[in-house]
Design an enzyme around this catalytic site. Sequence first.
Site, mmCIF file in Angstrom:
data_model
loop_
_atom_site.group_PDB
_atom_site.id
_atom_site.type_symbol
_atom_site.label_atom_id
_atom_site.label_comp_id
_atom_site.label_asym_id
_atom_site.label_seq_id
_atom_site.Cartn_x
_atom_site.Cartn_y
_atom_site.Cartn_z
ATOM 1 N N CYS A 98 -6.401 -20.841 -24.941
ATOM 2 C CA CYS A 98 -5.368 -19.837 -24.650
ATOM 3 C C CYS A 98 -5.740 -18.445 -25.158
ATOM 4 O O CYS A 98 -5.231 -17.443 -24.659
ATOM 5 C CB CYS A 98 -4.037 -20.245 -25.258
ATOM 6 S SG CYS A 98 -3.504 -21.851 -24.681
ATOM 7 N N HIS A 111 0.431 -14.129 -24.530
ATOM 8 C CA HIS A 111 0.001 -15.326 -23.805
ATOM 9 C C HIS A 111 1.256 -16.096 -23.423
ATOM 10 O O HIS A 111 2.148 -16.303 -24.244
ATOM 11 C CB HIS A 111 -0.908 -16.177 -24.698
ATOM 12 C CG HIS A 111 -1.017 -17.590 -24.248
ATOM 13 N ND1 HIS A 111 -1.362 -17.925 -22.949
ATOM 14 C CD2 HIS A 111 -0.815 -18.764 -24.898
ATOM 15 C CE1 HIS A 111 -1.367 -19.248 -22.834
ATOM 16 N NE2 HIS A 111 -1.031 -19.778 -23.990
ATOM 17 N N ASN A 144 2.158 -22.225 -18.032
ATOM 18 C CA ASN A 144 1.153 -21.780 -19.012
ATOM 19 C C ASN A 144 -0.220 -21.989 -18.382
ATOM 20 O O ASN A 144 -0.640 -23.122 -18.169
ATOM 21 C CB ASN A 144 1.339 -22.627 -20.285
ATOM 22 C CG ASN A 144 0.338 -22.337 -21.369
ATOM 23 O OD1 ASN A 144 -0.742 -21.806 -21.112
ATOM 24 N ND2 ASN A 144 0.675 -22.717 -22.587
HETATM 25 O O1 UT7 Z 1 -0.601 -22.492 -24.926
HETATM 26 C C1 UT7 Z 1 -1.102 -22.950 -26.134
HETATM 27 C C2 UT7 Z 1 -0.071 -23.064 -27.152
HETATM 28 N N1 UT7 Z 1 0.959 -23.985 -26.747
HETATM 29 C C3 UT7 Z 1 2.174 -23.797 -27.142
HETATM 30 O O2 UT7 Z 1 2.418 -22.823 -27.796
HETATM 31 C C4 UT7 Z 1 3.203 -24.838 -26.832
HETATM 32 C C5 UT7 Z 1 4.047 -25.070 -28.052
HETATM 33 N N2 UT7 Z 1 5.009 -26.171 -27.934
HETATM 34 C C6 UT7 Z 1 5.996 -26.197 -27.025
HETATM 35 O O3 UT7 Z 1 6.086 -25.336 -26.188
HETATM 36 C C7 UT7 Z 1 7.020 -27.285 -27.130
HETATM 37 O O4 UT7 Z 1 6.784 -28.049 -28.292
HETATM 38 C C8 UT7 Z 1 7.068 -28.242 -25.897
HETATM 39 C C9 UT7 Z 1 7.632 -27.490 -24.700
HETATM 40 C C10 UT7 Z 1 5.691 -28.768 -25.602
HETATM 41 C C11 UT7 Z 1 7.979 -29.418 -26.167
HETATM 42 O O5 UT7 Z 1 9.275 -28.970 -26.487
HETATM 43 P P1 UT7 Z 1 9.999 -29.518 -27.802
HETATM 44 O O6 UT7 Z 1 11.282 -28.839 -27.847
HETATM 45 O O7 UT7 Z 1 9.069 -29.341 -28.952
HETATM 46 O O8 UT7 Z 1 10.212 -31.047 -27.430
HETATM 47 P P2 UT7 Z 1 9.673 -32.364 -28.160
HETATM 48 O O9 UT7 Z 1 8.249 -32.598 -27.828
HETATM 49 O O10 UT7 Z 1 10.060 -32.356 -29.588
HETATM 50 O O11 UT7 Z 1 10.517 -33.469 -27.429
HETATM 51 C C12 UT7 Z 1 11.960 -33.499 -27.537
HETATM 52 C C13 UT7 Z 1 12.476 -34.625 -26.671
HETATM 53 C C14 UT7 Z 1 11.780 -35.952 -26.906
HETATM 54 O O12 UT7 Z 1 12.737 -36.977 -26.713
HETATM 55 P P3 UT7 Z 1 13.470 -37.673 -27.976
HETATM 56 O O13 UT7 Z 1 12.354 -38.248 -28.793
HETATM 57 O O14 UT7 Z 1 14.195 -36.570 -28.671
HETATM 58 O O15 UT7 Z 1 14.344 -38.673 -27.333
HETATM 59 C C15 UT7 Z 1 10.765 -36.029 -25.789
HETATM 60 O O16 UT7 Z 1 10.431 -37.354 -25.457
HETATM 61 O O17 UT7 Z 1 12.246 -34.310 -25.284
HETATM 62 C C16 UT7 Z 1 11.501 -35.368 -24.657
HETATM 63 N N3 UT7 Z 1 10.630 -34.784 -23.665
HETATM 64 C C17 UT7 Z 1 11.001 -34.563 -22.390
HETATM 65 N N4 UT7 Z 1 12.139 -34.820 -21.741
HETATM 66 C C18 UT7 Z 1 12.197 -34.464 -20.430
HETATM 67 C C19 UT7 Z 1 9.362 -34.325 -23.830
HETATM 68 N N5 UT7 Z 1 8.898 -33.816 -22.686
HETATM 69 C C20 UT7 Z 1 9.888 -33.952 -21.776
HETATM 70 C C21 UT7 Z 1 10.013 -33.604 -20.418
HETATM 71 N N6 UT7 Z 1 11.175 -33.884 -19.793
HETATM 72 N N7 UT7 Z 1 9.012 -33.013 -19.732
#
Ligand code: UT7
Length: 336
Positions: free
Chosen positions: A115, A263, A293
């Site tokens: 990135c 980014h 992204n």
């Molecule tokens: O570009 C390089 C740098 N990258 C970044 O900066 C990305 C940084 N991270 C993020 O943007 C976020 O962490 C994500 C968008 C990847 C994920 O969002 P989050 O708010 O951190 O969600 P999480 O991974 O903690 O997941 C929360 C819940 C989980 O369910 P439970 O365990 O709470 O029941 C996941 O299983 O959301 C669930 N989940 C989804 N649900 C529906 C994860 N992905 C999805 C999805 N659709 N696509």
Amino acid sequence: MYNSKILGMGHYVPENVVTNDDLSQLMDTNDQWIQERTGIRQRRWAVKGDGDTTFSMGLKAAKNAIRNSGIDKQDIDFIVFATLSPDYYFPGPGVQVQEALEIDTVGALDVRNQCSGFVYGISVADQFIKTGMYKNILVIGSELQSRGIDVSTRGRSISVIFGDGAGAAVLTREEDTTKGILSSHLHSEGKHALELAAEAPGMGKRWVTEIIADNDPEDMSYRPYMNGQFVFKNAIRRFSEVINEGLEVNKLNVSDISMLIPHQANLRISQYIQKKFQLSDEQVFNNIQNYGNTTAASIPIALSEACEQGKIKSGDTVVLAAFGSGFTWGSVIIKW
Ligand code: UT7
């Protein structure tokens, strides 16, 4: 010593639009979750057979940037190509661009900083121009993410974020050292390398013969892994630090920023930074809603669109900032 400046920007994205509703047909996800957590409404994913690869998209973006810069492609002295999704394991796509543009045997450097790749690439180009070694440098960021991600529910936390596309810049010598790229700031922290990574087809753990013999469709080492919340927390910390670093070095205040092009990692990250620095909507450019992204391509696509939309004027202070896998991060401060 000279400065360098951006003479022209260009971008290219595949035609195929994939909405959040389209993704919900492939995996257990929904539009509301994706929009709330990332801000993304749609992304472009190349379709097999349409000819879009990391190289070919980069080439199209490069041709647009060359056209917009007004220079003759034969005047390009060097090529820098940033990507994490090259057409070949080796060589990198820089040489493919050199060949396709039919420019003489100029050097081509491939940047592996994910990135942060475009920011690293701009910084490298700037150093070559500063010293007088080269006058015009083509810097490209291009990614074909859609072919590497897991589009089943197993991969949903990653696959809904990433998109395909390419952006490019032509940098040229600027004799007035109060203009153009004022400074760039690059950092890395390799202890977090595996918090956002794809391990294969690296040869650190297995021989190629073992990988082929295993032939395991469940082998996740080829898929990107991301510890999302850990990456998120580090991103907002490092974005802030590296923007401040650039401002301090140039004795600028936050109020001097005409346009911040972060980014496009996650809209929530950009909004956090906007709020923290108390920037207005006009001071921050976001297009992750439309493209997702696109890793190394995200800043040049955004910068190219901001230029097209007339949002950047001569004399503006433009800040580029990136964070990503490595971890790597960086910023570039430009007097446009
Ligand atoms: O570009 C390089 C740098 N990258 C970044 O900066 C990305 C940084 N991270 C993020 O943007 C976020 O962490 C994500 C968008 C990847 C994920 O969002 P989050 O708010 O951190 O969600 P999480 O991974 O903690 O997941 C929360 C819940 C989980 O369910 P439970 O365990 O709470 O029941 C996941 O299983 O959301 C669930 N989940 C989804 N649900 C529906 C994860 N992905 C999805 C999805 N659709 N696509």
